[in-house]
Every structure is written in C-alpha cells, then in structure tokens.
Design a protein around this motif. Structure first.
Motif, PDB file in Angstrom:
ATOM      1  N   HIS A 175      31.894  40.344 -70.224  1.00 51.85           N
ATOM      2  CA  HIS A 175      31.066  39.158 -70.421  1.00 51.85           C
ATOM      3  C   HIS A 175      29.734  39.304 -69.684  1.00 51.85           C
ATOM      4  N   VAL A 176      29.811  39.830 -68.457  1.00 50.85           N
ATOM      5  CA  VAL A 176      28.584  40.019 -67.686  1.00 50.85           C
ATOM      6  C   VAL A 176      27.734  41.130 -68.290  1.00 50.85           C
ATOM      7  N   LEU A 177      28.368  42.224 -68.691  1.00 46.98           N
ATOM      8  CA  LEU A 177      27.617  43.329 -69.283  1.00 46.98           C
ATOM      9  C   LEU A 177      26.888  42.868 -70.546  1.00 46.98           C
ATOM     10  N   ASN A 178      27.526  42.039 -71.350  1.00 47.21           N
ATOM     11  CA  ASN A 178      26.859  41.517 -72.540  1.00 47.21           C
ATOM     12  C   ASN A 178      25.687  40.618 -72.159  1.00 47.21           C
ATOM     13  N   LEU A 179      25.857  39.894 -71.059  1.00 46.69           N
ATOM     14  CA  LEU A 179      24.814  38.979 -70.618  1.00 46.69           C
ATOM     15  C   LEU A 179      23.566  39.710 -70.164  1.00 46.69           C
ATOM     16  N   ILE A 180      23.739  40.782 -69.393  1.00 47.37           N
ATOM     17  CA  ILE A 180      22.569  41.464 -68.830  1.00 47.37           C
ATOM     18  C   ILE A 180      22.125  42.642 -69.679  1.00 47.37           C
ATOM     19  N   GLY A 181      22.921  43.020 -70.693  1.00 45.67           N
ATOM     20  CA  GLY A 181      22.509  44.049 -71.634  1.00 45.67           C
ATOM     21  C   GLY A 181      22.365  45.430 -71.035  1.00 45.67           C
ATOM     22  N   THR A 182      23.291  45.836 -70.182  1.00 41.45           N
ATOM     23  CA  THR A 182      23.234  47.171 -69.587  1.00 41.45           C
ATOM     24  C   THR A 182      24.642  47.678 -69.339  1.00 41.45           C
ATOM     25  N   GLN A 183      24.758  48.882 -68.839  1.00 41.22           N
ATOM     26  CA  GLN A 183      26.051  49.476 -68.535  1.00 41.22           C
ATOM     27  C   GLN A 183      26.294  49.444 -67.029  1.00 41.22           C
ATOM     28  N   ALA A 184      27.563  49.283 -66.663  1.00 40.36           N
ATOM     29  CA  ALA A 184      27.898  49.129 -65.250  1.00 40.36           C
ATOM     30  C   ALA A 184      27.455  50.325 -64.420  1.00 40.36           C
ATOM     31  N   GLU A 185      27.647  51.541 -64.966  1.00 38.96           N
ATOM     32  CA  GLU A 185      27.339  52.729 -64.159  1.00 38.96           C
ATOM     33  C   GLU A 185      25.852  52.847 -63.841  1.00 38.96           C
ATOM     34  N   GLY A 186      25.003  52.160 -64.608  1.00 39.15           N
ATOM     35  CA  GLY A 186      23.571  52.233 -64.357  1.00 39.15           C
ATOM     36  C   GLY A 186      23.036  51.119 -63.486  1.00 39.15           C
ATOM     37  N   LEU A 187      23.894  50.151 -63.141  1.00 33.81           N
ATOM     38  CA  LEU A 187      23.409  48.994 -62.401  1.00 33.81           C
ATOM     39  C   LEU A 187      22.920  49.354 -61.008  1.00 33.81           C
ATOM     40  N   VAL A 188      23.723  50.128 -60.269  1.00 33.90           N
ATOM     41  CA  VAL A 188      23.346  50.442 -58.892  1.00 33.90           C
ATOM     42  C   VAL A 188      22.047  51.234 -58.853  1.00 33.90           C
ATOM     43  N   ASP A 189      21.794  52.056 -59.869  1.00 32.10           N
ATOM     44  CA  ASP A 189      20.549  52.827 -59.915  1.00 32.10           C
ATOM     45  C   ASP A 189      19.324  51.929 -60.026  1.00 32.10           C
ATOM     46  N   MET A 190      19.528  50.673 -60.436  1.00 34.15           N
ATOM     47  CA  MET A 190      18.419  49.740 -60.547  1.00 34.15           C
ATOM     48  C   MET A 190      17.960  49.211 -59.189  1.00 34.15           C
ATOM     49  N   LEU A 191      18.816  49.379 -58.172  1.00 32.78           N
ATOM     50  CA  LEU A 191      18.470  48.872 -56.848  1.00 32.78           C
ATOM     51  C   LEU A 191      17.469  49.787 -56.154  1.00 32.78           C
ATOM     52  N   PRO A 192      16.614  49.226 -55.301  1.00 33.07           N
ATOM     53  CA  PRO A 192      15.717  50.071 -54.502  1.00 33.07           C
ATOM     54  C   PRO A 192      16.521  51.062 -53.665  1.00 33.07           C
ATOM     55  N   GLN A 193      15.955  52.240 -53.441  1.00 32.38           N
ATOM     56  CA  GLN A 193      16.651  53.292 -52.703  1.00 32.38           C
ATOM     57  C   GLN A 193      17.120  52.803 -51.340  1.00 32.38           C
ATOM     58  N   GLY A 194      16.284  52.017 -50.664  1.00 37.47           N
ATOM     59  CA  GLY A 194      16.662  51.529 -49.338  1.00 37.47           C
ATOM     60  C   GLY A 194      17.903  50.654 -49.376  1.00 37.47           C
ATOM     61  N   VAL A 195      18.044  49.865 -50.429  1.00 36.39           N
ATOM     62  CA  VAL A 195      19.219  49.006 -50.578  1.00 36.39           C
ATOM     63  C   VAL A 195      20.440  49.850 -50.890  1.00 36.39           C
ATOM     64  N   ARG A 196      20.285  50.833 -51.790  1.00 36.71           N
ATOM     65  CA  ARG A 196      21.417  51.684 -52.156  1.00 36.71           C
ATOM     66  C   ARG A 196      21.973  52.426 -50.943  1.00 36.71           C
ATOM     67  N   SER A 197      21.089  52.886 -50.095  1.00 32.09           N
ATOM     68  CA  SER A 197      21.534  53.659 -48.930  1.00 32.09           C
ATOM     69  C   SER A 197      22.242  52.783 -47.898  1.00 32.09           C
ATOM     70  N   ARG A 198      22.038  51.459 -47.974  1.00 32.49           N
ATOM     71  CA  ARG A 198      22.656  50.552 -47.005  1.00 32.49           C
ATOM     72  C   ARG A 198      23.865  49.810 -47.570  1.00 32.49           C
ATOM     73  N   LEU A 199      24.265  50.129 -48.790  1.00 32.28           N
ATOM     74  CA  LEU A 199      25.315  49.348 -49.449  1.00 32.28           C
ATOM     75  C   LEU A 199      26.620  49.333 -48.659  1.00 32.28           C
ATOM     76  N   GLU A 200      27.062  50.509 -48.202  1.00 32.51           N
ATOM     77  CA  GLU A 200      28.336  50.558 -47.498  1.00 32.51           C
ATOM     78  C   GLU A 200      28.279  49.777 -46.189  1.00 32.51           C
ATOM     79  N   LYS A 201      27.181  49.940 -45.451  1.00 35.98           N
ATOM     80  CA  LYS A 201      27.034  49.203 -44.195  1.00 35.98           C
ATOM     81  C   LYS A 201      26.958  47.702 -44.453  1.00 35.98           C
TER      82      LYS A 201
END
Length: 249
Positions: free
Chosen positions: A31-57
């Motif tokens: 339902h969410v994927l249809n709403l935003i029109g993208t694939q789940a595996e590509g979502l995190v790549d949309m985040l700024p690099q600084g945010v991606r590197s801090r995700l686990e923390k």
C-alpha cells in the motif's frame, strides 16, 4: 503478576491462523509502495549520505529511548490501548514526522518506536506473558528483528522467532545493538518514504499506520507461537518450521 489461564489450543488450527496473520502482515507494505511510487530497495538510497551513515546509531538511540519509555509507561499503570487506537496515535506522529522532511522524520522515530513497543508489550500480556520478566522484555524487542513491511518478502524469513530468549536484566541492554542492525533497514525505508517531496504528512501518516499494523501482527505471531510451545511442549523452532511450511505451501 497473576497469569491468565487460557483454554487449550488446537495446534493445527492455531498454526493455520498464525500463518494467515503472517501472510497478511507481509502484504501491508504494498500500500505504501503504491502511494509513493517507488521500490523499497531504492528508498534508503534517497536519503542524504550523512543520514544513511548514521542510520544504525539513530536506530539504537530510538530503541534505547523506546525501551525505557515503554517500560515506564506500563510501570505508571497507563491502560493498554486497542489496536486501532495505537495505530491512530502513530498515524498522528507519522503525519508530524512527514511534514518537515528528513529532519522531522528522524525526530519522530523514538516516539513512534515507543508507541509500537508499548503495543508489543500489551500483546505479550494478551497472550499470558508478563512484560516485566526479562526474557519477555527481550522477546518484545525481538519483534523488531522481523523483516520490515516494505520488504518484498514472501513471509519465509522467520529467523527472528527462533532467537534464544535466555536474557537477564543485565544482558537486556546488550540486546539493543543486535536488534538495531535488523531494524535500521526498515526504519531507513520509513524515513526516506516520509521525505518524498509533495506527499509529506499524508505519506508519513500512512507509513506509520502500516508499520504499526505490521509489528503488531508480528508480535501476535511470535507470542502465539510461544504460547503454543508452552501448551504443547514443542520447541519454538519446531513450530516455526511447521508455520513456514504453511506459509510457503
């Protein structure tokens, strides 16, 4: 705490029921994927690099906050809420988180994680398990180790159900980093989806509703299997194998 006495379960019927819950939970992300029109595996790549590197923390911080806050809320005797009310609360926090993009989405994570963990503890209680026991608190955290609702998964990844729950009070805090490794991916997808331009608050609300429903369902599968294990004397590993066969069959 006085334990609730439940009537004996029909083993096969209960496994069939839990398989249906699991299948339904795995389909919610579409339902969410249809709403935003993208694939789940590509979502995190949309985040700024600084945010991606801090995700686990960031995920560890959210879990630590949620772990303490959820316990305090139960210790303060706040009443448990229904599924729909819990989802309504996180729908509101998701709307607020999606209103301002990545920044507000990250700030909202600890609050939503707390509400969901509190709901998971209520589900443990619902199945006759005391959320104050260290091993049950650990089991509540383990629910977050399930694959996220945005993953394109057929429901066969049930490894989170077979984690050993030999926890003591001292070792509970050490569990959080391990769970965070699993949860960082789904939460990163959530933050990225909330940050999609134009959709904003509406997407944040829908995403939180889906995430809350998903982890509530996963909690019911986990504690349903634990309850069935206690009644039948079969191991959770064995019951999980039978559940997997029902899902894939």
């Amino acid at each position: 705490m006085k334990q609730t006495v439940f009537p004996p379960l029909d083993r096969d019927a209960e496994l069939d029921r839990l398989a249906q819950v699991m299948k339904g939970a795995q389909g919610t992300g579409f339902h969410v994927l249809n709403l935003i029109g993208t694939q789940a595996e590509g979502l995190v790549d949309m985040l700024p690099q600084g945010v991606r590197s801090r995700l686990e923390k960031t995920t560890i911080s959210a879990l630590e906050y949620a772990f303490d806050a959820a316990k305090a809320s139960r210790g303060g005797r706040l009443p448990d809420t229904s599924d729909w009310l819990t989802r309504a609360v996180t729908l509101g926090t998701g709307a607020a988180g999606g209103f301002g993009g990545v920044g507000t989405a990250l700030a909202e994570l600890p609050v939503t994680t707390t509400v969901i963990l509190r709901a998971i503890q209520s589900i443990a209680d619902e199945h006759g398990f005391d959320p104050e026991r260290p091993e049950i608190r650990a089991a509540c955290l383990h629910v977050f180790a399930a694959a996220g609702p945005l993953d394109d998964d057929d429901g066969t990844d049930l490894s989170f159900l077979t984690m050993r729950l030999t926890m003591t009070g001292k070792s509970l805090s050490g569990l959080i980093p391990g769970v965070a490794v699993k949860l960082a991916g789904p939460l990163g997808q959530k933050v990225a989806a909330q940050a999609v331009p134009v959709i904003g608050a509406a997407a944040g609300a829908a995403i939180n509703y889906v995430f809350t429903a998903y982890y509530q369902d996963m909690a019911r599968v986990q504690f349903g299997l634990l309850a069935l294990s206690e009644q039948t004397g079969e191991s959770v590993e064995s019951l999980t194998h039978l559940l997997r066969a029902r899902i894939t069959g």
